[in-house]
Design an enzyme around this catalytic site. Structure first.
Site, PDB file in Angstrom:
ATOM      1  CD  GLN A 277      19.042  25.651  71.915  1.00 11.09           C
ATOM      2  OE1 GLN A 277      19.840  24.771  72.247  1.00 11.09           O
ATOM      3  NE2 GLN A 277      18.722  26.639  72.701  1.00 11.09           N
ATOM      4  CD  GLU A 361      28.457  43.759  38.229  1.00  7.17           C
ATOM      5  OE1 GLU A 361      28.512  44.895  38.743  1.00  7.17           O
ATOM      6  OE2 GLU A 361      27.451  43.285  37.699  1.00  7.17           O
TER       7      GLU A 361
HETATM    8  C1  FAD Z   1      29.093  33.997  35.309  1.00  5.03           C
HETATM    9  C2  FAD Z   1      30.052  35.094  35.005  1.00  5.03           C
HETATM   10  C3  FAD Z   1      29.606  36.240  34.373  1.00  5.03           C
HETATM   11  C4  FAD Z   1      30.500  37.265  34.048  1.00  5.03           C
HETATM   12  N1  FAD Z   1      30.045  38.339  33.327  1.00  5.03           N
HETATM   13  C5  FAD Z   1      30.927  39.269  32.907  1.00  5.03           C
HETATM   14  C6  FAD Z   1      30.505  40.300  32.012  1.00  5.03           C
HETATM   15  O1  FAD Z   1      29.341  40.382  31.620  1.00  5.03           O
HETATM   16  N2  FAD Z   1      31.437  41.199  31.593  1.00  5.03           N
HETATM   17  C7  FAD Z   1      32.744  41.140  31.994  1.00  5.03           C
HETATM   18  O2  FAD Z   1      33.513  41.971  31.576  1.00  5.03           O
HETATM   19  N3  FAD Z   1      33.173  40.155  32.829  1.00  5.03           N
HETATM   20  C8  FAD Z   1      32.297  39.221  33.282  1.00  5.03           C
HETATM   21  N4  FAD Z   1      32.732  38.204  34.107  1.00  5.03           N
HETATM   22  C9  FAD Z   1      34.112  38.167  34.540  1.00  5.03           C
HETATM   23  C10 FAD Z   1      34.307  38.456  36.036  1.00  5.03           C
HETATM   24  O3  FAD Z   1      34.049  39.793  36.318  1.00  5.03           O
HETATM   25  C11 FAD Z   1      35.719  38.028  36.426  1.00  5.03           C
HETATM   26  O4  FAD Z   1      35.737  36.630  36.364  1.00  5.03           O
HETATM   27  C12 FAD Z   1      36.133  38.511  37.789  1.00  5.03           C
HETATM   28  O5  FAD Z   1      36.285  39.902  37.789  1.00  5.03           O
HETATM   29  C13 FAD Z   1      37.406  37.854  38.291  1.00  5.03           C
HETATM   30  O6  FAD Z   1      38.417  37.895  37.353  1.00  5.03           O
HETATM   31  P1  FAD Z   1      39.235  36.549  36.950  1.00  5.03           P
HETATM   32  O7  FAD Z   1      38.219  35.521  36.658  1.00  5.03           O
HETATM   33  O8  FAD Z   1      40.183  36.889  35.897  1.00  5.03           O
HETATM   34  O9  FAD Z   1      39.967  36.139  38.283  1.00  5.03           O
HETATM   35  P2  FAD Z   1      41.480  36.544  38.757  1.00  5.03           P
HETATM   36  O10 FAD Z   1      41.615  38.005  38.551  1.00  5.03           O
HETATM   37  O11 FAD Z   1      42.434  35.651  38.062  1.00  5.03           O
HETATM   38  O12 FAD Z   1      41.411  36.211  40.258  1.00  5.03           O
HETATM   39  C14 FAD Z   1      41.735  34.933  40.821  1.00  5.03           C
HETATM   40  C15 FAD Z   1      41.762  35.046  42.341  1.00  5.03           C
HETATM   41  O13 FAD Z   1      42.755  35.971  42.737  1.00  5.03           O
HETATM   42  C16 FAD Z   1      42.235  36.958  43.573  1.00  5.03           C
HETATM   43  N5  FAD Z   1      42.940  38.210  43.338  1.00  5.03           N
HETATM   44  C17 FAD Z   1      43.112  38.866  42.179  1.00  5.03           C
HETATM   45  N6  FAD Z   1      43.806  40.005  42.379  1.00  5.03           N
HETATM   46  C18 FAD Z   1      44.072  40.069  43.691  1.00  5.03           C
HETATM   47  C19 FAD Z   1      44.793  40.972  44.519  1.00  5.03           C
HETATM   48  N7  FAD Z   1      45.323  42.093  44.007  1.00  5.03           N
HETATM   49  N8  FAD Z   1      44.886  40.705  45.852  1.00  5.03           N
HETATM   50  C20 FAD Z   1      44.313  39.607  46.367  1.00  5.03           C
HETATM   51  N9  FAD Z   1      43.653  38.703  45.635  1.00  5.03           N
HETATM   52  C21 FAD Z   1      43.541  38.933  44.322  1.00  5.03           C
HETATM   53  C22 FAD Z   1      40.772  37.026  43.181  1.00  5.03           C
HETATM   54  O14 FAD Z   1      39.994  37.575  44.233  1.00  5.03           O
HETATM   55  C23 FAD Z   1      40.474  35.576  42.917  1.00  5.03           C
HETATM   56  O15 FAD Z   1      40.189  34.953  44.136  1.00  5.03           O
HETATM   57  C24 FAD Z   1      31.858  37.166  34.434  1.00  5.03           C
HETATM   58  C25 FAD Z   1      32.300  36.022  35.095  1.00  5.03           C
HETATM   59  C26 FAD Z   1      31.435  34.989  35.363  1.00  5.03           C
HETATM   60  C27 FAD Z   1      31.979  33.760  36.011  1.00  5.03           C
END
Ligand code: FAD
Lengths: 377, 250
Positions: A277, A361
């Protein structure tokens, strides 16, 4: 309300299933182990027209519904999430062109993107600007006969393998996000510097790069209108989030199916796992989470075709489906016990691959901000 | 040269089939269906002959309920020019299908009829042979290679102990074996184009064929569950078991 797929949706799902179950599945474990770029699988999809799934026929695409596209993306992720990520990154680039470029630019570029000849990359994120891309520092300065682009983007999927990049940069830093424009940058432009691919937790067949820019672009590299870049990027991400949701569903479904099969075969305490289960409840939860994720994903896909704004639906789909993928793939490891932790089976890969869906994204937190703002407006 | 290809809708080969509890047949609810793999090879061969300029038109035909149109669309997406659906809810036996195909052959006058050597659901392996006999056409079954030459066709057949090469006068019936070719995948734009290709519907009545069953299905049984093995103490016991229990040696 009608919960059945139409003939076309099924035909596209079938077509995706065939090539994925034969070609992508064969390569997936190797890509994961060797970190080889998923070129072969991507090209197999390109030859069959999958690179143009997001584009209308007039630009060489196939004009399929977003539901059919979601089903195909799901099928691709089911067999190889890395290939799925590279393909959906290509869609981010070509969606940018479709939404923001001039008619001339679309005519010149899109047909080759649809036919599998030109791979795109979408360059928005920077080391200092991820969740809040409006804080980007990459600059494009107008010169007498073109643009001078300087700055650094990172985590750019397809990067060095892309034939062209859509790069978002500030053309007017005083205007905040209204000062952002998009540029079409050829891969071979002098002054582009690619890092080696990052060593990622999952999606190891789909490379991401840091890219340094110090280059001169022709005048017509400006994609569409000056200052329209941010609005374009946001619209592109609304669309892209439906694909990330579909990708999450695909990974979850693979993990659920593998767990069901395993739990029927594996005998523990004299009976199959699935007759205990505790395990059966885990399977039931996985199934229910997957079903819920599917529904929000298909709903967002349907909304995407409606012509109305669908930012809310796509944020909900991405949030629910990616969080479900985390739970389902975690449970899959648990159902498999030690076998789930060893790379002989794809279970631990599903677990690692699923992790990114809550980050790229727009992280889950960012989706909650979008949803929260929309419902309290 | 006009080619007629007969195709069948079957359970997808990846599906683990289940017998209905009342043993009246195989459970088809929510089961993924597909084009029979041997029929797919037949479609592929026809399309290749057309691409090589050796065929002028490829017509696909399938008999069964409305759902078989899905498989006809697949064949159109793979490159067939038009499709014919023989609409019937009757569970068709091989001989009935052969009679239907003969009627279509009389209407369409193809020079070549391609069929899969068998369907993976009932594994009968007889429709092609029956059609050839009914239509008085030469037959080449289990084809692993084809060559079209002036007014005839050279067929390499996989037979026990080797290969046999036949030269058939046209019109002829050929059934395809696994090694004849590797079917292509459907391209998305071709799936869209397939929607615009003609698909005609007819009925057994319109073709003047009586398809009522002549056989009665008594029961469908799943294969016996695999039993665990046993250990034998000596070679003599092993030989004894092989002779008297497994009955694999005399
Ligand atoms: C495998 C991979 C592929 C990717 N491909 C692409 C691509 O093709 N093109 C591209 O442009 N980017 C790409 N990215 C980038 C990706 O979109 C970003 O990593 C993502 O948007 C998060 O941004 P950051 O890493 O700067 O995190 P941060 O912005 O530094 O965030 C860190 C933490 O803080 C939190 N946070 C941030 N702002 C807030 C808020 N206002 N309130 C509460 N919490 C918050 C976030 O949720 C996260 O938990 C890729 C990333 C990876 C890992």
């Amino acid at each position: 309300m009608n919960f059945t797929f139409n003939e076309d949706d099924i035909a596209f799902q079938d077509a995706a299933h065939r090539v994925c179950a034969e070609v992508l599945k064969t390569n997936a474990a190797r890509y994961d182990e060797t970190r080889e770029f998923c070129r072969e699988s991507l090209d197999a999809l390109g030859e069959l027209g999958f690179w143009g799934m997001n584009l209308p026929e007039q630009y060489g695409g196939v004009d399929i519904s977003s539901i059919a596209m979601s089903l195909a993306v799901e099928e691709i992720a089911y067999h190889c999430a890395a290939t799925c990520s590279s393909l959906t990154a290509h869609f981010l680039a070509t969606d940018s062109v479709l939404i923001g470029a001039t008619e001339d630019q679309k005519q010149t570029l899109l047909p080759q993107c649809a036919s599998g000849e030109k791979l795109g990359a979408f360059a928005l994120t920077e080391p200092g600007a991820g969740s809040n891309p409006a804080e980007m520092r990459t600059r494009a300065v107008r010169t007498s006969d073109g643009w001078h682009l300087t700055g650094t983007k990172h985590y750019i999927t397809n990067g060095a393998f892309a034939d062209f990049l859509v790069v978002y940069a500030k053309t007017d830093p005083d205007q905040g996000h209204r000062g952002i424009s998009a540029f079409l940058v050829d891969r071979h432009t002098a002054g582009l510097e690619f890092s080696s691919p990052e060593k990622t937790l999952g999606l190891r067949g789909s490379h991401i790069y840091e890219i340094g820019f110090d280059c001169v672009l022709p005048l017509d590299a400006l994609m569409g209108e000056e200052g329209a870049g941010f609005a374009t990027a946001m619209e592109v991400l609304d669309r892209g989030r439906v694909e990330v949701a579909a990708m999450s569903v695909g990974i979850s479904r693979a993990a659920r199916d593998a767990s069901l099969a395993w739990s029927k075969e594996r005998i523990v305490g004299g009976k199959p796992l699935c007759r205990h289960q505790g395990i059966q409840w885990m399977l039931a939860e996985m199934h229910a989470q997957l079903e819920a994720a599917k529904l929000v994903t298909y709903k967002a896909a349907d909304a995407r075709d409606s012509g109305q704004r669908f930012s809310l639906e796509s944020a909900v789909a991405k949030l629910v489906a990616s969080e479900a993928a985390a739970k389902v793939t975690d449970a899959a490891v648990q159902v498999h016990g030690g076998y789930g932790y060893i790379s002989d089976l794809p279970i631990e890969r599903y677990y690692r691959d699923a992790r990114i869906t809550r980050i790229f994204e727009g992280t889950s937190e960012i989706q909650k901000i979008i949803i929260g703002r929309a419902i309290t407006a | 040269m006009k080619i007629l290809v007969a195709v069948k809708r079957v359970i997808d080969h990846n599906v683990k089939i289940r017998v209905k509890p009342d043993h009246s047949g195989v459970d088809l609810t929510n089961v993924k269906m597909a084009l029979n793999p041997f029929c797919e090879i037949a479609v592929e061969q026809a399309v290749r002959l057309k691409e090589a300029g050796l065929a002028s038109e490829v017509l696909v035909v399938s008999a069964g309920p409305k759902a078989v149109q899905e498989q006809l669309r697949t064949a159109l997406a793979l490159g067939a020019d038009r499709a014919l659906h023989i609409d019937t809810e009757v569970a068709l036996e091989s001989l009935a299908v052969a009679h239907l195909l003969k009627a279509v052959v009389e209407q369409e006058q193809p020079e070549l009829v391609l069929l899969g050597k068998q369907a993976i659901d009932s594994d009968n392996n007889q429709t092609g042979q029956m059609l050839a006999a009914l239509g008085g056409m030469p037959q080449g079954t289990f084809a692993s290679a084809l060559e079209v030459e002036q007014g005839q066709i050279k067929v390499t057949r996989e037979i026990d102990g080797g290969l046999e090469i036949l030269a058939l006068a046209l019109p002829a019936v050929i059934t395809t074996d696994l090694r004849l070719n590797e079917p292509r995948y459907a391209k998305l734009p071709d799936i869209m184009k397939a929607k615009k290709k003609p698909l005609a519907v007819t009925t057994p009545d319109a073709l003047g064929v009586d398809v009522s069953p002549r056989l009665r299905l008594k029961a469908v049984e799943p294969p016996p569950e695999r039993q665990g093995g046993i250990k034998v103490a000596s070679v003599a016991e092993l030989v004894d078991k092989l002779k008297n229990v497994a009955k694999v040696i005399a």
